[in-house]
Design a protein around this motif. Structure first.
Motif, mmCIF file in Angstrom:
data_model
loop_
_atom_site.group_PDB
_atom_site.id
_atom_site.type_symbol
_atom_site.label_atom_id
_atom_site.label_comp_id
_atom_site.label_asym_id
_atom_site.label_seq_id
_atom_site.Cartn_x
_atom_site.Cartn_y
_atom_site.Cartn_z
ATOM 1 N N GLY A 106 0.875 -1.076 0.187
ATOM 2 C CA GLY A 106 0.020 0.019 -0.168
ATOM 3 C C GLY A 106 0.752 1.155 -0.036
ATOM 4 N N PHE A 107 0.329 2.273 -0.463
ATOM 5 C CA PHE A 107 1.200 3.405 -0.723
ATOM 6 C C PHE A 107 0.278 4.585 -1.169
ATOM 7 N N GLY A 108 0.744 5.998 -0.531
ATOM 8 C CA GLY A 108 -0.115 7.280 -0.993
ATOM 9 C C GLY A 108 -0.090 8.141 0.186
ATOM 10 N N ALA A 109 -1.354 8.654 0.709
ATOM 11 C CA ALA A 109 -1.350 9.530 1.545
ATOM 12 C C ALA A 109 -0.637 9.442 2.738
ATOM 13 N N GLY A 110 -0.078 10.271 3.299
ATOM 14 C CA GLY A 110 0.874 10.387 4.521
ATOM 15 C C GLY A 110 2.206 11.133 4.530
ATOM 16 N N LEU A 111 2.925 11.209 3.343
ATOM 17 C CA LEU A 111 3.203 10.172 2.661
ATOM 18 C C LEU A 111 3.420 8.677 3.354
ATOM 19 N N ALA A 112 2.864 7.943 2.882
ATOM 20 C CA ALA A 112 3.198 6.423 3.503
ATOM 21 C C ALA A 112 3.257 5.181 2.657
ATOM 22 N N ALA A 113 3.959 4.304 2.989
ATOM 23 C CA ALA A 113 4.039 2.981 2.167
ATOM 24 C C ALA A 113 3.846 1.847 3.363
ATOM 25 N N SER A 114 3.491 0.771 2.832
ATOM 26 C CA SER A 114 3.327 -0.535 3.578
ATOM 27 C C SER A 114 3.481 -1.727 3.107
ATOM 28 N N ALA A 115 3.811 -2.681 3.528
ATOM 29 C CA ALA A 115 4.164 -4.013 2.822
ATOM 30 C C ALA A 115 4.145 -5.151 3.480
ATOM 31 N N ALA A 116 3.395 -6.315 3.091
ATOM 32 C CA ALA A 116 3.422 -7.415 3.692
ATOM 33 C C ALA A 116 3.656 -8.685 2.568
ATOM 34 N N ALA A 117 4.548 -9.492 3.182
ATOM 35 C CA ALA A 117 5.017 -10.634 2.541
ATOM 36 C C ALA A 117 4.508 -12.005 3.134
ATOM 37 N N PHE A 118 3.886 -12.865 2.488
ATOM 38 C CA PHE A 118 3.064 -13.773 3.502
ATOM 39 C C PHE A 118 2.849 -15.024 2.332
ATOM 40 N N GLU A 119 2.613 -16.028 3.132
ATOM 41 C CA GLU A 119 2.092 -17.343 2.261
ATOM 42 C C GLU A 119 0.746 -17.283 1.904
ATOM 43 N N LEU A 120 -0.056 -17.441 1.002
ATOM 44 C CA LEU A 120 -1.202 -17.733 0.614
ATOM 45 C C LEU A 120 -1.646 -18.995 0.227
ATOM 46 N N GLY A 121 -2.173 -19.702 0.875
ATOM 47 C CA GLY A 121 -3.086 -21.213 0.592
ATOM 48 C C GLY A 121 -4.254 -21.119 0.081
ATOM 49 N N PRO A 122 -5.003 -21.936 -0.304
ATOM 50 C CA PRO A 122 -6.443 -22.129 -0.881
ATOM 51 C C PRO A 122 -7.470 -21.365 0.085
ATOM 52 N N PHE A 123 -8.343 -20.383 -0.147
ATOM 53 C CA PHE A 123 -8.950 -19.510 0.425
ATOM 54 C C PHE A 123 -10.375 -19.319 -0.284
ATOM 55 N N SER A 124 -11.395 -19.068 0.248
ATOM 56 C CA SER A 124 -12.698 -18.590 -0.499
ATOM 57 C C SER A 124 -12.512 -17.332 -0.890
ATOM 58 N N ARG A 125 -13.136 -16.866 -1.884
ATOM 59 C CA ARG A 125 -12.880 -15.610 -2.150
ATOM 60 C C ARG A 125 -14.007 -15.245 -3.553
ATOM 61 N N GLY A 126 -14.122 -13.699 -3.692
ATOM 62 C CA GLY A 126 -15.204 -13.478 -4.625
ATOM 63 C C GLY A 126 -15.435 -12.047 -4.378
ATOM 64 N N VAL A 127 -16.161 -11.371 -5.441
ATOM 65 C CA VAL A 127 -16.599 -10.088 -5.201
ATOM 66 C C VAL A 127 -18.268 -10.051 -5.592
ATOM 67 N N VAL A 128 -18.959 -9.490 -4.655
ATOM 68 C CA VAL A 128 -20.452 -9.362 -4.912
ATOM 69 C C VAL A 128 -20.673 -7.636 -5.092
ATOM 70 N N GLU A 129 -21.718 -7.515 -5.567
ATOM 71 C CA GLU A 129 -22.240 -6.071 -5.940
ATOM 72 C C GLU A 129 -23.265 -5.880 -4.879
ATOM 73 N N LEU A 130 -23.328 -4.358 -4.693
ATOM 74 C CA LEU A 130 -24.407 -4.016 -3.686
ATOM 75 C C LEU A 130 -25.442 -3.208 -4.748
#
Length: 312
Positions: A288-312
């Protein structure tokens, strides 16, 4: 700041976006003329943006996403709610507290709101991982903004860029996983480059210089051993340029360009957009980066996971 956090797994990542699309060329043409409007859209990649109806709160977008993300766990086991947002009209009650009640979560949960704008999601993930490890229980991490309520309709720099969305992630402790690495960078001297009082004000070239300089150097320290690079979607051009500069261009994933820049939740929206047949597990570099000015980061393992995007 560069630290290792407690190991965790993401077991659910869901997004919610408004159903309405606003055409960027039509929005910009009265301000800058059609030719320049089309040039801006080619540069950003945002032919449209997702805009919530007037009066919509982040809560309204976050709730459907959270309902779906929590299907992966027993709600009675949830230990905390961490909510990341800058755009709430009401100062309190906290968004996290409102979600606890609406979702029927235990009254014993910790509830906390964070506000770091574009750098917010890795900050929230760090906090959620800490809660999950301390309680040995799952944590709900919500991130979202209704930015359209804070955009000046006469400001060509922001009006066809900022969109609305929310995400919800379930962060569960996983002692067997590799420890995730987090890093944070802050330059408050550049705060006026991207700021929000009554309205968002942005120096686009100033933000780009920040990304091309300090943010690129900050992220380069993580190396290239990742299967997914999920940066904040400032715009399509910035995301592509940053990924290519880091040697991660072939592993770039982003939130859908048809929604515009949805704020810091663009990072988990990118993960929610991974196709069903995407090869997992893999290593992720989220930024992530922008207002602040600030930046952030995360490095991690990603296994199987439920996911999706719905509309309102």
């Amino acid at each position: 700041m560069n630290v290792f956090g407690p190991p965790f797994s993401l077991v659910g990542v869901w997004g919610c976006v408004p159903s309405a699309h606003v055409d960027s060329v039509e929005t910009l043409t009265p301000l800058v003329g059609e030719a320049k409007a089309r040039a801006i859209v080619r540069a950003t990649g945002f032919a449209t943006r997702r805009v919530a109806p007037a009066g919509t709160d982040v809560f309204d977008l976050a709730l459907p996403a959270a309902e779906r993300a929590l299907a992966a766990v027993d709600r009675a086991d949830v230990a905390a709610v961490v909510a990341v947002s800058f755009s709430r009209r009401r100062r309190f009650p906290a968004l996290a507290a409102q979600l606890q009640h609406a979702l029927g979560l235990p009254q014993s949960v910790a509830a906390v709101d964070l506000s770091m704008a574009c750098a917010g999601w890795p900050y929230g993930l760090f906090q959620a991982a800490q809660f999950a490890a301390a309680a040995n229980a799952p944590v709900l991490l919500v991130d979202g903004d209704v930015q359209s309520a804070f955009v000046d309709p006469a400001d060509a720099a922001t009006v066809a860029v900022m969109g609305d969305a929310a995400t919800a992630c379930v962060v569960a402790p996983k002692p067997s996983a590799a420890a995730p690495r987090f890093a944070f960078f802050t330059d408050g001297a550049g705060g006026e480059t991207l700021a929000c009082g009554e309205r968002v004000k942005m120096d686009g070239f100033g933000v780009y210089r920040f990304v091309a300089g300090p943010v690129r150097a900050f992220l380069a320290d993580f190396g290239t051993d990742f299967g997914v690079f999920a940066p904040h979607l400032a715009n399509g051009y910035v995301a592509r340029q940053l990924a290519d500069a880091l040697g991660l261009g072939d592993r770039l994933v982003t939130a859908a360009l048809d929604g515009g820049n949805p704020g810091s939740c663009s990072v988990p929206l990118a993960l929610a957009n991974l196709p069903a047949d995407f090869a997992l597990p893999t290593r992720v570099l989220a930024a992530g980066f922008g207002a602040g000015l600030a930046a952030s980061a995360a490095a991690f393992e990603l296994g199987p996971f439920s996911r999706g995007v719905v509309e309102l």
